[in-house]
Design an enzyme around this catalytic site. Sequence first.
Site, PDB file in Angstrom:
ATOM      1  N   LYS A 193       0.851  -1.202   0.000  1.00 55.93           N
ATOM      2  CA  LYS A 193       0.000   0.000   0.000  1.00 55.93           C
ATOM      3  C   LYS A 193       0.881   1.245   0.000  1.00 55.93           C
ATOM      4  O   LYS A 193       2.047   1.196   0.418  1.00 55.93           O
ATOM      5  CB  LYS A 193      -0.942   0.038   1.208  1.00 55.93           C
ATOM      6  CG  LYS A 193      -0.287   0.109   2.604  1.00 55.93           C
ATOM      7  CD  LYS A 193       0.150   1.493   3.058  1.00 55.93           C
ATOM      8  CE  LYS A 193       0.777   1.501   4.455  1.00 55.93           C
ATOM      9  NZ  LYS A 193       1.652   2.641   4.750  1.00 55.93           N
ATOM     10  N   GLY A 217       7.581   1.510   4.635  1.00 56.06           N
ATOM     11  CA  GLY A 217       6.362   2.332   4.657  1.00 56.06           C
ATOM     12  C   GLY A 217       5.315   1.817   3.684  1.00 56.06           C
ATOM     13  O   GLY A 217       4.344   2.487   3.368  1.00 56.06           O
ATOM     14  N   LEU A 218       5.513   0.567   3.188  1.00 57.49           N
ATOM     15  CA  LEU A 218       4.573  -0.007   2.215  1.00 57.49           C
ATOM     16  C   LEU A 218       3.739  -1.126   2.837  1.00 57.49           C
ATOM     17  O   LEU A 218       2.964  -1.790   2.151  1.00 57.49           O
ATOM     18  CB  LEU A 218       5.334  -0.543   0.997  1.00 57.49           C
ATOM     19  CG  LEU A 218       6.173   0.488   0.231  1.00 57.49           C
ATOM     20  CD1 LEU A 218       6.990  -0.190  -0.861  1.00 57.49           C
ATOM     21  CD2 LEU A 218       5.292   1.561  -0.384  1.00 57.49           C
ATOM     22  N   GLY A 261       4.350  -4.128   3.933  1.00 62.30           N
ATOM     23  CA  GLY A 261       4.503  -5.490   3.427  1.00 62.30           C
ATOM     24  C   GLY A 261       4.178  -6.536   4.489  1.00 62.30           C
ATOM     25  O   GLY A 261       3.421  -7.473   4.226  1.00 62.30           O
ATOM     26  N   SER A 284       2.369  -6.228   7.182  1.00 66.89           N
ATOM     27  CA  SER A 284       0.941  -6.162   7.535  1.00 66.89           C
ATOM     28  C   SER A 284       0.100  -6.834   6.462  1.00 66.89           C
ATOM     29  O   SER A 284      -0.867  -7.540   6.757  1.00 66.89           O
ATOM     30  CB  SER A 284       0.490  -4.701   7.651  1.00 66.89           C
ATOM     31  OG  SER A 284       1.163  -4.074   8.711  1.00 66.89           O
ATOM     32  N   ASP A 294      -2.103  -1.318  10.673  1.00 60.88           N
ATOM     33  CA  ASP A 294      -2.273  -1.250   9.214  1.00 60.88           C
ATOM     34  C   ASP A 294      -3.012  -2.454   8.638  1.00 60.88           C
ATOM     35  O   ASP A 294      -3.334  -2.480   7.460  1.00 60.88           O
ATOM     36  CB  ASP A 294      -0.888  -1.254   8.527  1.00 60.88           C
ATOM     37  CG  ASP A 294      -0.287   0.137   8.426  1.00 60.88           C
ATOM     38  OD1 ASP A 294      -1.020   1.110   8.652  1.00 60.88           O
ATOM     39  OD2 ASP A 294       0.915   0.225   8.112  1.00 60.88           O
TER      40      ASP A 294
HETATM   41  O1  C5P Z   1       0.312  -1.091  15.134  1.00 62.51           O
HETATM   42  P1  C5P Z   1       1.716  -1.277  14.696  1.00 62.51           P
HETATM   43  O2  C5P Z   1       2.411  -2.401  15.412  1.00 62.51           O
HETATM   44  O3  C5P Z   1       1.873  -1.341  13.213  1.00 62.51           O
HETATM   45  O4  C5P Z   1       2.484   0.069  15.119  1.00 62.51           O
HETATM   46  C1  C5P Z   1       3.876   0.134  15.232  1.00 62.51           C
HETATM   47  C2  C5P Z   1       4.251   1.338  16.077  1.00 62.51           C
HETATM   48  O5  C5P Z   1       4.006   2.547  15.345  1.00 62.51           O
HETATM   49  C3  C5P Z   1       3.475   1.501  17.369  1.00 62.51           C
HETATM   50  O6  C5P Z   1       4.053   0.770  18.409  1.00 62.51           O
HETATM   51  C4  C5P Z   1       3.562   3.009  17.614  1.00 62.51           C
HETATM   52  O7  C5P Z   1       4.818   3.338  18.160  1.00 62.51           O
HETATM   53  C5  C5P Z   1       3.524   3.573  16.214  1.00 62.51           C
HETATM   54  N1  C5P Z   1       2.155   3.936  15.799  1.00 62.51           N
HETATM   55  C6  C5P Z   1       1.557   5.052  16.379  1.00 62.51           C
HETATM   56  N2  C5P Z   1       0.287   5.396  15.999  1.00 62.51           N
HETATM   57  C7  C5P Z   1      -0.366   4.697  15.046  1.00 62.51           C
HETATM   58  C8  C5P Z   1       0.235   3.571  14.436  1.00 62.51           C
HETATM   59  C9  C5P Z   1       1.506   3.215  14.848  1.00 62.51           C
HETATM   60  O8  C5P Z   1       2.148   5.716  17.238  1.00 62.51           O
HETATM   61  N3  C5P Z   1      -1.587   5.082  14.688  1.00 62.51           N
END
Ligand code: C5P
Length: 279
Positions: free
Chosen positions: A9, A96-97, A99, A101, A134
């Site tokens: 994405k 940032g894509l 992958g 997720s 994501d």
């Molecule tokens: O949810 P995920 O594990 O992908 O998020 C990774 C990290 O990115 C989180 O631990 C947080 O530090 C940060 N994050 C955030 N706010 C979001 C998504 C991610 O602060 N909405």
Amino acid sequence: MIALEAHAKVNLSLRVGVKREDGYHDIDTVMTRLQLADKIELELCLSGISLACSDASLPCGEKNLAWRAAKLFFEKAKISSGIHIKIEKKIPVEGGLAGGSSDAASVLLGMNRLYEEKFSSQELMKMASQLGSDIPFFIQNHTARCRGRGELVESLPNLQPQAEVLLIFPPFGVSTPWAFSAWDARDWQGEGRVPSAQSFGGILLENDLEAPVFDKYVVLATLKDYLLRLPGVEAALMSGSGSTVFAILRESADAEDLKQKLQAEFGETFLTELTAFLA
Ligand code: C5P
């Protein structure tokens, strides 16, 4: 055995709000899929979860989101069985894509197919949001606006951008937690450091995380400026927390020529890949 494609994405826009008590940030983002995809194969077996990945640098156990997705599926379905997951990586890691997720979402969707659609999309979305912010986006098939920490997904079936997209992968990744904490550290908007939005097909392209990420990785700011000066490029933006920068190409663009220009300017460690928005 079933085979699935786990698409990458990009964020067409990403606005970051306040840090919440749970440590996440409220975001308001529009995400869309690219043709670029990892290839996933799933095969049920008697017991255990095993994972084989073409990228040897990735963990193959519970540190891998796809492995955790399989574990969660078995737990929620109360099934005691096993699965073998094979992932052929095409999407760069920490780019940032999303992958990782997307791979995890494909495991949930694929296992649901193997078990005769045991769960509704709503139930799969819930499992997906337990695994990562994501992932719920990939449970549905459209461009979508995602809010909350990313898990509140509103499909936008009428918003389907069409264009070729040139991805530029710098020779380093950016950690997502770092990017969000760098966003918190200063008032980038107040300082006027958030780059101005561009527009593409009625969509405002903007990414709040560019300001803190470009401040540390100055070459990314240079790269975006360079892209925007190329006549074949309609718009350029960093995806998610980076480090990938994507250029939306005009129909008249000569993609091969753009690739060569980029490598001449930034060196061969900046890899490029031509793809397109998923129609
Ligand atoms: O949810 P995920 O594990 O992908 O998020 C990774 C990290 O990115 C989180 O631990 C947080 O530090 C940060 N994050 C955030 N706010 C979001 C998504 C991610 O602060 N909405």
